[in-house]
Design a protein around this motif. Structure first.
Motif, PDB file in Angstrom:
ATOM      1  N   SER A  93       0.841  -1.200   0.000  1.00 32.49           N
ATOM      2  CA  SER A  93       0.000   0.000   0.000  1.00 32.49           C
ATOM      3  C   SER A  93       0.877   1.251   0.000  1.00 32.49           C
ATOM      4  O   SER A  93       0.551   2.259  -0.624  1.00 32.49           O
ATOM      5  CB  SER A  93      -0.990  -0.007   1.168  1.00 32.49           C
ATOM      6  N   LYS A 231      -6.335   2.567  -1.842  1.00 34.96           N
ATOM      7  CA  LYS A 231      -6.222   1.111  -1.624  1.00 34.96           C
ATOM      8  C   LYS A 231      -6.834   0.659  -0.301  1.00 34.96           C
ATOM      9  O   LYS A 231      -6.446  -0.373   0.246  1.00 34.96           O
ATOM     10  CB  LYS A 231      -4.754   0.642  -1.710  1.00 34.96           C
ATOM     11  N   CYS A 232      -7.770   1.452   0.223  1.00 40.63           N
ATOM     12  CA  CYS A 232      -8.462   1.042   1.449  1.00 40.63           C
ATOM     13  C   CYS A 232      -9.142  -0.305   1.184  1.00 40.63           C
ATOM     14  O   CYS A 232      -9.112  -1.212   2.020  1.00 40.63           O
ATOM     15  CB  CYS A 232      -9.537   2.047   1.849  1.00 40.63           C
ATOM     16  N   CYS A 235      -7.386  -3.836   1.542  1.00 36.71           N
ATOM     17  CA  CYS A 235      -7.294  -4.450   2.874  1.00 36.71           C
ATOM     18  C   CYS A 235      -8.678  -4.631   3.487  1.00 36.71           C
ATOM     19  O   CYS A 235      -9.001  -5.684   4.001  1.00 36.71           O
ATOM     20  CB  CYS A 235      -6.432  -3.597   3.798  1.00 36.71           C
ATOM     21  N   LEU A 241      -7.633  -9.678   6.356  1.00 32.16           N
ATOM     22  CA  LEU A 241      -6.615  -8.643   6.523  1.00 32.16           C
ATOM     23  C   LEU A 241      -7.065  -7.522   7.456  1.00 32.16           C
ATOM     24  O   LEU A 241      -6.316  -7.090   8.320  1.00 32.16           O
ATOM     25  CB  LEU A 241      -6.243  -8.033   5.164  1.00 32.16           C
ATOM     26  N   LEU A 272      -6.988   7.201  10.406  1.00 35.42           N
ATOM     27  CA  LEU A 272      -6.308   7.579   9.171  1.00 35.42           C
ATOM     28  C   LEU A 272      -4.973   8.271   9.418  1.00 35.42           C
ATOM     29  O   LEU A 272      -4.014   8.072   8.690  1.00 35.42           O
ATOM     30  CB  LEU A 272      -7.207   8.507   8.345  1.00 35.42           C
ATOM     31  N   LYS A 278      -4.822   3.496  18.170  1.00 34.69           N
ATOM     32  CA  LYS A 278      -5.877   2.583  18.646  1.00 34.69           C
ATOM     33  C   LYS A 278      -5.992   1.454  17.640  1.00 34.69           C
ATOM     34  O   LYS A 278      -6.479   1.651  16.533  1.00 34.69           O
ATOM     35  CB  LYS A 278      -7.223   3.315  18.742  1.00 34.69           C
ATOM     36  N   LEU A 302     -14.024  11.825   3.449  1.00 31.85           N
ATOM     37  CA  LEU A 302     -13.876  10.367   3.468  1.00 31.85           C
ATOM     38  C   LEU A 302     -14.474   9.800   4.762  1.00 31.85           C
ATOM     39  O   LEU A 302     -15.191   8.797   4.763  1.00 31.85           O
ATOM     40  CB  LEU A 302     -12.381  10.004   3.361  1.00 31.85           C
TER      41      LEU A 302
END
Ligand code: HEC
Length: 379
Positions: A93, A231-232, A235, A241, A272, A278, A302
């Motif tokens: 990524s 590319k969120c 995964c 994943l 992000l 976390k 987003l």
């Protein structure tokens, strides 16, 4: 199988872990620590470090690529293997993020597979299709077991300080190397560090003499497009994943440290910008930070779009996700159990693993990882 595993692990260690131990900078003479080399690279020094080794490998189309055929282009190299579920999706990524930041720049991106037995050109083509089907500048090379150790070594990656149990290879395997048009390594970057990542992007621009203006201007895209471009989906649409992000609003998430957190705007924003602050429980893979990669307005858009995402079938995400989390007895990671989680049985127990590597290690010597508790009542 065992030999293959050893090759893969050995090569990964050579290729990445060892680099952080000691790098010999042959061109400039004295030996420098890897930290010094990456620090100098991050600070913008682009002194020639060493020539890339000679190599000749088939790419994802089965066409031969050599060190000589890459001359004339600035290129960025990293080392991956496609079966790896823990760190490689993160590295890939990052690689695609770099391509995105260098849109329009005439450079090449080269990923050497360190798993020659598995990563054939066909497998690499499939992998490329999954991550960046339209990216003509990305080459994935299928290496071979005989030459791989020498390749890693000739990249001046040595494993001198590599004693067992030292450090965490996952942290150190985030190394990317920038090579100039003459075939000289000009920078070594730790893609995990935001500063290194930006310096790497600048290094490619400087070496390829691309004025920043030549880089495609940032076109405003919809949050949905951003989710694809960043590319969120690669995964988050793969349950093994990362967690699905659909229908999450208002749910509570259990973190690695056992605390619960509400899934709201500030939590997503933090995911992000500082994803490691976390961590959701049960995912060995780490998420890349998008700090500096997208502007604040885009982050807000987003985030709101994600909060409004319905579940695929209209239900709530809760209950859909496998809540079953097990500990991998080999590496100690917690693993969310999905259909394709690697597993095996031993003495009536089922064991789950973060990746095939850990499973193979277990299978080759289960007794060293699992000791049944002595029966109660007996001394
Ligand atoms: C390389 C894989 C990868 C990519 C790419 C990735 N993520 Fe993640 N993300 C993860 C993993 C793994 C987790 C769970 C572990 C954690 O919390 O760090 C996660 C967690 C999250 C969470 C918290 C989810 C929850 O269920 O509580 C959010 C929100 C999130 N990601 C959003 C995104 C967005 C938006 C993008 C694209 C801009 C993205 N991620 C890209 C791997 C990835």
């Amino acid at each position: 199988m065992k030999a293959k595993l050893l090759i893969v692990l050995g090569a990964l260690l050579f290729a990445t872990f060892g680099l952080m131990a000691y790098v010999r900078a042959t061109v400039s003479g004295p030996r420098r620590t890897a930290e010094a080399v990456t620090a100098a690279s991050a600070a913008g020094a682009l002194d020639p470090l060493w020539p890339v080794p000679a190599f000749s490998y088939p790419d994802q189309h089965g066409e031969t690529v050599t060190d000589a055929s890459l001359r004339g282009k600035v290129w960025v190299a990293n080392f991956i293997f496609t079966q790896c579920r823990t760190v490689c999706p993160l590295l890939t990524s990052k690689m695609t993020m770099l391509m995105r930041r260098l849109e329009g720049v005439d450079a090449r991106f080269v990923s050497f597979s360190v798993d020659p037995a598995h990563d054939t050109p066909e497998v690499l083509l499939h992998y490329k299709h999954r991550w960046a089907p339209d990216e003509a500048r990305w080459t994935l090379l299928s290496t071979d077991a005989n030459s791989l150790p020498a390749l890693a070594k000739a990249f001046h990656v040595s494993a001198e300080k590599n004693t067992e149990g030292e450090g965490d290879p996952i942290i150190h395997s985030s190394i990317f190397v920038v090579v100039d048009a003459q075939g000289l390594v000009r920078g070594v970057f730790d893609s995990e560090h935001g500063k290194d990542f930006d310096a790497m992007k600048d290094a490619v621009l400087r070496l390829s003499r691309s004025p920043a203006a030549q880089v495609a201007p940032h076109v405003k895209v919809s949050p949905e497009q951003l989710y694809q471009d960043l590319k969120c989906a690669q995964c988050h649409d793969a349950p093994a994943l990362a967690p699905s992000l659909a229908g999450r609003a208002g749910t509570r998430r259990e973190l690695e440290n056992g605390l619960l957190v509400g899934y709201d705007e500030s939590y997503i924003r933090e995911s992000l910008l500082a994803p490691d602050a976390k961590r959701v429980r049960g995912y060995p893979l780490r998420m890349p930070s998008y700090d500096g990669q997208i502007d604040d307005v885009a982050i807000t858009e987003l985030t709101r779009w994600l909060l409004a995402l319905p579940t695929v079938d209209g239900g709530t995400a809760k209950g859909k996700e496998a809540d079953h989390v097990e500990t991998d007895v080999v590496c100690g990671m917690s693993v969310r159990v999905t259909d394709d989680t690697p597993r095996t049985s031993f003495q009536g127990h089922t064991f789950y693993f973060c990746a095939e590597d850990c499973k193979n290690r277990f299978v080759s010597n289960p007794g060293s990882y699992f000791k049944p508790k002595p029966e109660a009542g007996r001394d």
